[in-house]
Write a protein that holds these residues in place. Structure first.
Motif, short mmCIF file in Angstrom:
data_model
loop_
_atom_site.label_atom_id
_atom_site.label_comp_id
_atom_site.label_asym_id
_atom_site.label_seq_id
_atom_site.Cartn_x
_atom_site.Cartn_y
_atom_site.Cartn_z
N MET A 1 -0.27 9.71 6.94
CA MET A 1 -1.30 8.92 7.60
C MET A 1 -2.66 9.37 7.07
N LEU A 2 -3.47 8.39 6.73
CA LEU A 2 -4.82 8.67 6.28
C LEU A 2 -5.74 8.79 7.49
N THR A 3 -6.61 9.76 7.45
CA THR A 3 -7.60 9.89 8.51
C THR A 3 -8.96 9.59 7.90
N LEU A 4 -9.51 8.46 8.30
CA LEU A 4 -10.81 8.04 7.80
C LEU A 4 -11.73 7.76 8.97
N PRO A 5 -13.02 8.01 8.82
CA PRO A 5 -13.95 7.65 9.88
C PRO A 5 -13.96 6.14 10.11
N GLN A 6 -14.27 5.72 11.32
CA GLN A 6 -14.33 4.30 11.65
C GLN A 6 -15.34 3.55 10.78
N SER A 7 -16.34 4.26 10.28
CA SER A 7 -17.38 3.61 9.49
C SER A 7 -16.90 3.24 8.08
N VAL A 8 -15.80 3.82 7.62
CA VAL A 8 -15.27 3.52 6.30
C VAL A 8 -14.41 2.26 6.39
N ARG A 9 -14.79 1.26 5.62
CA ARG A 9 -14.02 0.02 5.59
C ARG A 9 -13.12 0.03 4.37
N ILE A 10 -12.01 -0.70 4.45
CA ILE A 10 -11.06 -0.77 3.35
C ILE A 10 -10.92 -2.23 2.95
N PHE A 11 -11.20 -2.52 1.69
CA PHE A 11 -11.14 -3.87 1.16
C PHE A 11 -9.99 -3.97 0.17
N LEU A 12 -9.03 -4.85 0.44
CA LEU A 12 -7.94 -5.13 -0.48
C LEU A 12 -8.29 -6.37 -1.28
N SER A 13 -8.28 -6.26 -2.60
CA SER A 13 -8.61 -7.40 -3.47
C SER A 13 -7.54 -8.47 -3.37
N ALA A 14 -7.96 -9.72 -3.24
CA ALA A 14 -7.02 -10.85 -3.19
C ALA A 14 -6.45 -11.14 -4.57
N GLU A 15 -7.19 -10.79 -5.60
CA GLU A 15 -6.77 -11.03 -6.98
C GLU A 15 -6.02 -9.83 -7.51
N ARG A 16 -4.97 -10.09 -8.26
CA ARG A 16 -4.28 -8.99 -8.94
C ARG A 16 -5.18 -8.47 -10.05
N ALA A 17 -5.18 -7.17 -10.25
CA ALA A 17 -6.11 -6.55 -11.20
C ALA A 17 -5.39 -6.05 -12.45
N ASP A 18 -6.13 -6.03 -13.52
CA ASP A 18 -5.68 -5.45 -14.77
C ASP A 18 -5.85 -3.94 -14.64
N MET A 19 -4.76 -3.19 -14.63
CA MET A 19 -4.84 -1.75 -14.41
C MET A 19 -5.41 -0.99 -15.60
N ARG A 20 -5.71 -1.69 -16.69
CA ARG A 20 -6.41 -1.03 -17.80
C ARG A 20 -7.88 -0.85 -17.46
N LYS A 21 -8.36 -1.57 -16.45
CA LYS A 21 -9.76 -1.44 -16.05
C LYS A 21 -9.99 -0.04 -15.47
N GLY A 22 -11.11 0.51 -15.86
CA GLY A 22 -11.50 1.81 -15.33
C GLY A 22 -12.52 1.63 -14.22
N ILE A 23 -13.26 2.66 -13.97
CA ILE A 23 -14.25 2.66 -12.89
C ILE A 23 -15.26 1.53 -13.07
N ASP A 24 -15.81 1.39 -14.26
CA ASP A 24 -16.85 0.37 -14.48
C ASP A 24 -16.31 -1.04 -14.29
N GLY A 25 -15.12 -1.31 -14.79
CA GLY A 25 -14.52 -2.64 -14.64
C GLY A 25 -14.22 -2.97 -13.19
N LEU A 26 -13.68 -2.00 -12.46
CA LEU A 26 -13.40 -2.22 -11.04
C LEU A 26 -14.70 -2.36 -10.24
N ALA A 27 -15.70 -1.59 -10.60
CA ALA A 27 -17.00 -1.67 -9.91
C ALA A 27 -17.63 -3.05 -10.10
N GLN A 28 -17.45 -3.65 -11.26
CA GLN A 28 -17.98 -5.01 -11.49
C GLN A 28 -17.31 -6.01 -10.55
#
Length: 119
Positions: A1-28
């Motif tokens: 079980m993950l313990t996260l503060p209530q202020s942290v929101r979790i966003f699941l992308s509706a689009e499938r992602a290319d896992m070759r993307k790194g931090i910069d690609g995902l940040a875009q």
């Protein structure tokens, strides 16, 4: 079980992602949603085949990427409304997703809410 503060929101992308993307690609991708990438929220991406998952978040001084690859099976994602870019998850739902639990089969109890007084 993950313990996260209530202020942290979790966003699941509706689009499938290319896992070759790194931090910069995902940040875009996150920035295209109009969400502050430096907020400390968690941004979850699943691969096209559904067997890999990345979570991007900002931590003090830098980005962190959590990466999980299933050796067998696929991540079972909840239903996302047509036209939506993301789906909000709870920490419990993210934990179940990471464990391979099919979220569409989880029965959620109706939460109690106090009665509102008429004005």
């Amino acid at each position: 079980m993950l313990t996260l503060p209530q202020s942290v929101r979790i966003f699941l992308s509706a689009e499938r992602a290319d896992m070759r993307k790194g931090i910069d690609g995902l940040a875009q991708i996150v920035e295209s949603w109009g969400v502050d990438i430096y907020s400390g929220h968690l941004f979850v991406f699943v691969s096209r085949r559904g067997d890999r998952l990345k979570i991007l978040t900002w931590d003090t001084g830098g980005f962190v990427v959590y990466y999980k690859r299933l050796e067998k099976g696929r991540f079972r994602l909840p239903q996302i409304q047509a036209g939506g870019t993301t789906l909000a998850l709870t920490a419990s739902e993210l934990g179940m997703l990471l464990e391979g639990i099919d979220l569409s089969r989880v029965a959620r109890p109706r939460l109690w809410e106090p009665q509102r007084r008429a004005s």
